[in-house]
Design a protein around this motif. Structure first.
Motif, PDB file in Angstrom:
ATOM      1  N   VAL A 319     132.449  10.507  47.826  1.00 48.30           N
ATOM      2  CA  VAL A 319     132.563  11.307  46.629  1.00 48.30           C
ATOM      3  C   VAL A 319     133.345   9.840  45.742  1.00 48.30           C
ATOM      4  O   VAL A 319     132.909   9.693  44.452  1.00 48.30           O
ATOM      5  N   ALA A 320     134.221   9.125  46.349  1.00 43.63           N
ATOM      6  CA  ALA A 320     134.811   8.020  45.593  1.00 43.63           C
ATOM      7  C   ALA A 320     133.818   7.064  45.272  1.00 43.63           C
ATOM      8  O   ALA A 320     133.705   6.505  44.236  1.00 43.63           O
ATOM      9  N   LEU A 321     132.684   6.789  46.048  1.00 45.57           N
ATOM     10  CA  LEU A 321     131.800   5.809  45.767  1.00 45.57           C
ATOM     11  C   LEU A 321     131.206   6.046  44.788  1.00 45.57           C
ATOM     12  O   LEU A 321     130.027   5.131  44.172  1.00 45.57           O
ATOM     13  N   GLN A 322     131.005   7.592  44.246  1.00 45.18           N
ATOM     14  CA  GLN A 322     130.304   7.798  42.924  1.00 45.18           C
ATOM     15  C   GLN A 322     130.819   6.852  41.614  1.00 45.18           C
ATOM     16  O   GLN A 322     130.195   7.025  40.790  1.00 45.18           O
ATOM     17  N   ILE A 323     131.976   6.612  41.656  1.00 46.11           N
ATOM     18  CA  ILE A 323     132.698   5.972  40.617  1.00 46.11           C
ATOM     19  C   ILE A 323     131.765   4.731  40.121  1.00 46.11           C
ATOM     20  O   ILE A 323     131.269   4.265  39.187  1.00 46.11           O
ATOM     21  N   PRO A 324     131.621   3.801  41.297  1.00 45.54           N
ATOM     22  CA  PRO A 324     130.761   2.475  40.988  1.00 45.54           C
ATOM     23  C   PRO A 324     129.173   2.794  40.729  1.00 45.54           C
ATOM     24  O   PRO A 324     128.572   2.287  39.903  1.00 45.54           O
ATOM     25  N   ASN A 325     128.628   3.925  41.396  1.00 43.78           N
ATOM     26  CA  ASN A 325     127.659   4.439  41.212  1.00 43.78           C
ATOM     27  C   ASN A 325     127.053   4.982  39.978  1.00 43.78           C
ATOM     28  O   ASN A 325     126.379   4.463  39.119  1.00 43.78           O
ATOM     29  N   ALA A 326     128.078   5.706  39.127  1.00 39.20           N
ATOM     30  CA  ALA A 326     128.055   5.949  37.818  1.00 39.20           C
ATOM     31  C   ALA A 326     127.960   4.998  36.978  1.00 39.20           C
ATOM     32  O   ALA A 326     127.434   4.777  35.987  1.00 39.20           O
ATOM     33  N   LEU A 327     129.126   3.987  37.292  1.00 38.72           N
ATOM     34  CA  LEU A 327     129.075   2.841  36.039  1.00 38.72           C
ATOM     35  C   LEU A 327     127.735   1.979  36.339  1.00 38.72           C
ATOM     36  O   LEU A 327     127.280   1.559  35.204  1.00 38.72           O
ATOM     37  N   GLY A 328     127.334   1.996  37.359  1.00 46.30           N
ATOM     38  CA  GLY A 328     125.892   1.056  37.489  1.00 46.30           C
ATOM     39  C   GLY A 328     124.905   1.893  36.814  1.00 46.30           C
ATOM     40  O   GLY A 328     123.933   1.218  35.979  1.00 46.30           O
ATOM     41  N   ILE A 329     124.736   3.107  36.962  1.00 44.46           N
ATOM     42  CA  ILE A 329     123.642   4.001  36.240  1.00 44.46           C
ATOM     43  C   ILE A 329     123.962   3.964  34.786  1.00 44.46           C
ATOM     44  O   ILE A 329     122.997   4.047  34.074  1.00 44.46           O
ATOM     45  N   ALA A 330     125.160   4.101  34.308  1.00 44.82           N
ATOM     46  CA  ALA A 330     125.472   3.930  32.968  1.00 44.82           C
ATOM     47  C   ALA A 330     125.023   2.543  32.078  1.00 44.82           C
ATOM     48  O   ALA A 330     124.360   2.455  31.251  1.00 44.82           O
ATOM     49  N   ALA A 331     125.228   1.579  32.985  1.00 41.58           N
ATOM     50  CA  ALA A 331     124.941   0.248  32.480  1.00 41.58           C
ATOM     51  C   ALA A 331     123.338   0.112  32.443  1.00 41.58           C
ATOM     52  O   ALA A 331     122.915  -0.438  31.232  1.00 41.58           O
ATOM     53  N   LEU A 332     122.516   0.857  33.313  1.00 45.47           N
ATOM     54  CA  LEU A 332     121.228   0.596  33.410  1.00 45.47           C
ATOM     55  C   LEU A 332     120.655   1.375  32.314  1.00 45.47           C
ATOM     56  O   LEU A 332     119.744   1.150  31.765  1.00 45.47           O
ATOM     57  N   THR A 333     121.139   2.582  32.281  1.00 48.09           N
ATOM     58  CA  THR A 333     120.232   3.762  31.437  1.00 48.09           C
ATOM     59  C   THR A 333     120.841   3.346  29.904  1.00 48.09           C
ATOM     60  O   THR A 333     120.335   3.959  28.906  1.00 48.09           O
ATOM     61  N   GLY A 334     122.041   3.015  29.755  1.00 43.73           N
ATOM     62  CA  GLY A 334     122.706   2.960  28.232  1.00 43.73           C
ATOM     63  C   GLY A 334     122.669   1.647  27.821  1.00 43.73           C
ATOM     64  O   GLY A 334     121.862   1.214  26.905  1.00 43.73           O
TER      65      GLY A 334
END
Length: 410
Positions: A319-334
């Motif tokens: 669950v904690a690793l979802q923080i860098p995952n979400a930031l990576g996805i946000a950079a890609l999609t946004g």
């Protein structure tokens, strides 16, 4: 009311896509008796149809400088898709409907972002609108599956039809707002914009809709050809990792980490919930930091996530690793989308290229997922391949985008 049209349309239109896309395969199987091979064939052809539509429709929109009109068309195609699926029991008819109607309908989101950019919205405003899509995707899949569980598989089609009708109404309202704004700016331009609506205009002007309360975008800096090619390829590679990691997450959790299946759902849900605030954060950072710098940083965070998650056989770590995952996805999609709109001086083409990078990335996931069969590490090996791909993408983006001016220097 104009200031609320874009976010409202993003929320309703995003919900429309979030309800339909995740359940297409399930509906083909449950309602039309499709076997896995038939489901795969229909989805492959539908995605090919969407790929072509993402080239043709944006080009048409750019020529006419009209992006609200294609939004109306795509919303109408979605409505026609679900009503047709609700009315038939034939797998052949359902397949034709998905290929002919649903494939092109997926271009709607690209046209919304193209409209926003054509109206002078900044990168931050585009990323904020993308955050609204993320909110819709948090709600859409559980809502769709809940309706199917409680009221039957076909009931979800009626829900999607109602949402699609709302999306169509908002697209029409946006179009009217564009025409009114053009008429106020210049009566001749307003008349020309109305002519585009009935096919007689030459497409000289467009008005403002949606983000009238915000500042204008920074001047565009069309990318050099090498930079454009390299960054688009890097974005495609990141799309492959993103799509593949979502597909493989349940298998990684159960077969490699030996955790209960529920933790895969928890991890994906936490990531989806974090994505919207991550997008808002990165949107603010686009004011002072180069888009390519943010995109490269996001790629490194994605690589960190892919590299570490197979090593962390703990629910808390997952669950904690979802923080860098979400930031990576946000950079890609946004940020990736915003960069594409700055790098390509035609808003429709920019959005179409971005949409197709996602589809091309999804195609690349097949061979990467197959790596799980090569060794004892199983899906851990697949995630490490995603990590390598993301690290190479970060390096490529940094090398070719290093000379880009910071926003404050423009």
């Amino acid at each position: 009311m104009r200031r609320y049209l874009i976010p409202a349309s993003a929320l309703v239109g995003g919900l429309q896509l979030a309800l339909l896309n995740p359940v297409i395969a399930l509906l083909l199987s449950a309602l039309f008796g499709a076997d896995p091979g038939q489901v795969g064939l229909v989805l492959a052809i539908m995605n090919a149809s969407g790929f072509l539509a993402a080239l043709v429709i944006p080009a048409w929109a750019d020529r006419r400088r009209d992006y609200a009109g294609p939004m109306i068309l795509c919303a109408a195609l979605t409505l026609a898709t679900v009503l047709s699926l609700a009315a038939t029991t034939s797998l052949t008819v359902a397949g034709i409907v998905l290929v002919v109607l649903a494939g092109p309908a997926g271009v709607w989101s690209g046209m919304l972002f193209a409209l926003q950019r054509s109206e002078g919205s900044s990168s931050e405003q585009v990323v904020r609108t993308r955050a609204v899509f993320s909110v819709a995707w948090v709600a859409g899949p559980p809502l769709a599956t809940g309706v199917m569980t409680g009221f039957g598989d076909r009931a979800v089609l009626l829900l999607i039809a109602a949402v699609a009708l709302g999306s169509l109404a908002l697209s029409v309202a946006i179009r009217r707002s564009v025409l009114r704004a053009a008429a106020r700016t210049d009566p001749a331009e307003g008349e020309d914009a109305r002519g585009r609506a009935d096919g007689t205009g030459t497409g000289r002007a467009h008005g403002r809709a949606g983000d009238a309360d915000d500042g204008a975008a920074a001047p565009r800096r069309p990318a050099r050809r090498l930079e454009l090619v390299v960054v688009v390829l890097a974005i495609t590679a990141l799309q492959a990792g993103n799509a593949g990691s979502v597909t493989a997450m349940p298998l990684l959790v159960t077969e490699h980490l030996r955790l209960a299946t529920v933790w895969a759902g928890v991890a994906l849900g936490v990531c989806a919930a974090l994505e919207a605030p991550a997008l808002l954060l990165l949107g603010r950072l686009t004011r002072t930091i180069r888009p390519t710098t943010l995109l490269a940083a996001g790629a490194l965070l994605a690589a960190l996530y892919y590299a570490l998650v197979p090593l962390m056989a703990s629910p808390a770590a997952l669950v904690a690793l979802q923080i860098p995952n979400a930031l990576g996805i946000a950079a890609l999609t946004g940020v990736g989308l915003a960069w594409m709109q700055e790098a390509i001086d035609r808003p429709g083409l920019a959005s179409g290229v971005y949409l197709n990078s996602r589809r091309a990335g999804a195609i690349l996931t097949g061979p990467l997922l197959a790596l799980a069969a090569l060794g004892a590490s199983g899906y851990g090996l697949t995630f490490w391949a995603f990590a390598l791909l993301a690290a190479l993408a970060a390096l490529a983006i940094r090398l070719v985008g290093g000379r880009e001016e910071a926003p404050s220097a423009r």
